[in-house]
Design a protein around this motif. Structure first.
Motif, PDB file in Angstrom:
ATOM      1  N   UNK A  79       0.814  -1.220   0.000  1.00 58.13           N
ATOM      2  CA  UNK A  79       0.000   0.000   0.000  1.00 58.13           C
ATOM      3  C   UNK A  79       0.845   1.265   0.000  1.00 58.13           C
ATOM      4  N   UNK A  80       2.125   1.112   0.282  1.00 55.29           N
ATOM      5  CA  UNK A  80       3.035   2.262   0.292  1.00 55.29           C
ATOM      6  C   UNK A  80       4.432   1.797  -0.121  1.00 55.29           C
ATOM      7  N   UNK A  81       4.554   1.285  -1.350  1.00 58.70           N
ATOM      8  CA  UNK A  81       5.818   0.639  -1.761  1.00 58.70           C
ATOM      9  C   UNK A  81       6.995   1.595  -1.932  1.00 58.70           C
ATOM     10  N   UNK A 124      23.514  10.067   0.147  1.00 56.60           N
ATOM     11  CA  UNK A 124      22.573   8.997   0.478  1.00 56.60           C
ATOM     12  C   UNK A 124      22.279   8.199  -0.780  1.00 56.60           C
ATOM     13  N   UNK A 125      22.335   6.881  -0.659  1.00 57.64           N
ATOM     14  CA  UNK A 125      22.022   5.973  -1.761  1.00 57.64           C
ATOM     15  C   UNK A 125      20.779   5.187  -1.369  1.00 57.64           C
ATOM     16  N   UNK A 126      19.753   5.199  -2.222  1.00 52.47           N
ATOM     17  CA  UNK A 126      18.483   4.535  -1.927  1.00 52.47           C
ATOM     18  C   UNK A 126      18.208   3.491  -3.002  1.00 52.47           C
ATOM     19  N   UNK A 127      17.935   2.260  -2.595  1.00 48.31           N
ATOM     20  CA  UNK A 127      17.660   1.199  -3.551  1.00 48.31           C
ATOM     21  C   UNK A 127      16.829   0.109  -2.900  1.00 48.31           C
ATOM     22  N   UNK A 146      11.511  -3.336   0.645  1.00 48.52           N
ATOM     23  CA  UNK A 146      11.296  -1.900   0.800  1.00 48.52           C
ATOM     24  C   UNK A 146      12.505  -1.149   0.247  1.00 48.52           C
ATOM     25  N   UNK A 147      12.273   0.074  -0.152  1.00 47.82           N
ATOM     26  CA  UNK A 147      13.389   0.952  -0.487  1.00 47.82           C
ATOM     27  C   UNK A 147      14.192   1.209   0.784  1.00 47.82           C
ATOM     28  N   UNK A 148      15.500   1.023   0.708  1.00 49.68           N
ATOM     29  CA  UNK A 148      16.369   1.250   1.851  1.00 49.68           C
ATOM     30  C   UNK A 148      17.365   2.357   1.558  1.00 49.68           C
ATOM     31  N   UNK A 149      17.645   3.151   2.559  1.00 46.07           N
ATOM     32  CA  UNK A 149      18.637   4.213   2.456  1.00 46.07           C
ATOM     33  C   UNK A 149      19.963   3.720   3.029  1.00 46.07           C
ATOM     34  N   UNK A 150      21.037   3.987   2.293  1.00 44.21           N
ATOM     35  CA  UNK A 150      22.384   3.696   2.768  1.00 44.21           C
ATOM     36  C   UNK A 150      23.172   5.003   2.757  1.00 44.21           C
ATOM     37  N   UNK A 203       6.026  -3.053  -9.707  1.00 45.57           N
ATOM     38  CA  UNK A 203       5.063  -3.598 -10.666  1.00 45.57           C
ATOM     39  C   UNK A 203       4.962  -5.112 -10.486  1.00 45.57           C
ATOM     40  N   UNK A 204       4.402  -5.575  -9.349  1.00 42.80           N
ATOM     41  CA  UNK A 204       4.316  -7.023  -9.085  1.00 42.80           C
ATOM     42  C   UNK A 204       3.577  -7.795 -10.169  1.00 42.80           C
TER      43      UNK A 204
END
Length: 247
Positions: free
Chosen positions: A27-29, A52-55, A62-66, A183-184
């Motif tokens: 619901x909040x990908x 910051x790198x987000x992937x 989930x999108x993660x921040x590094x 896009x599942x």
């Protein structure tokens, strides 16, 4: 083997330093999970975050921040995230205590701690290319690695972004770009196409048979990035690249 979200799979990583990445909320990908680090000021010292790198680390994640101390670190993190055997990694997580060559007890915080799909753990020290190939620095890292317990990690690696083949780096960038989407349905259709074929097929054939055009291409890239569909690491995402469903 591809990463599948099952209780048995979770148990595989029960003894690891950390487990698989958090799963995205359908619901909040696009919600971003913040870095575990708490360096609030940017660029103030060598230990602070400069970018910051987000992937996503897989298409379900989930999108993660590094947080990265340099562009070089961000590039290496992107390459690690794009490797089908990498399930998760943490930046600046692990302290390795050692005695330096002058006999002084000291420590280092390793740039990346990587969890592989086979539950093995790898430490990765990131340095710009010239320094990573310097004989004296290789010896320094070898000295530290020799004192690193197997209880901390199974291997200790050193390198820059150029430790990865140019084609692999390009593929990792494309995987990163495709995973930032969500896009599942397209992922499901392309994987069904690959399974229904029951034989190796070209990248172009998978996309064409999905009838999804650009959506199908991005889905195929995500599936290959996750290891559900396999290609040779050094083959590009090209029409004629041979692919097959993972065993």
């Amino acid at each position: 083997m591809p990463y599948n979200r099952t209780e048995e799979n979770q148990d595989q990583y029960a003894n690891a330093t950390f487990g698989p990445p958090p799963i995205a909320d359908p619901d909040d990908p696009f919600r971003v999970v913040n870095s575990h680090l708490e360096k609030m000021e940017l660029g103030k010292s060598s230990s602070s975050c400069k970018l910051s790198f987000v992937t996503r680390l897989n298409r379900h994640a989930a999108l993660q921040e590094f947080w990265c101390a340099s562009y070089e670190e961000a590039c290496v993190y992107q390459n690690l995230a794009g490797h089908r055997d990498v399930i998760n990694f943490k930046e600046q997580l692990t302290r390795v205590d050692f005695v330096n060559k002058k006999g002084k007890a000291t420590y280092t915080k390793v740039d990346a701690h990587v969890l592989l799909k086979d539950a093995k753990e790898v430490l990765f020290s990131v340095k710009y290319d010239e320094k990573s190939q310097r004989t004296s620095y290789i010896a320094e890292i070898a000295h530290i690695a020799g004192q690193c317990s197997r209880q901390i990690a199974d291997r200790f690696n050193l390198g820059s972004r150029y430790a990865f083949h140019p084609i692999f780096r390009k593929c990792a960038a494309e995987i990163h770009s495709a995973r930032r989407g969500w896009d599942p349905e397209a992922d499901r259709i392309v994987l069904e196409v690959a399974n229904d074929l029951g034989r190796p097929a070209t990248f172009g054939e998978l996309v064409e048979r999905s009838s999804l055009r650009g959506r199908g291409q991005r889905a195929a890239i995500r599936l290959i990035g996750d290891g559900d569909i396999k290609k040779d690491h050094l083959d590009p995402f090209a029409v004629g690249t041979l692919c097959e469903v993972a065993a």
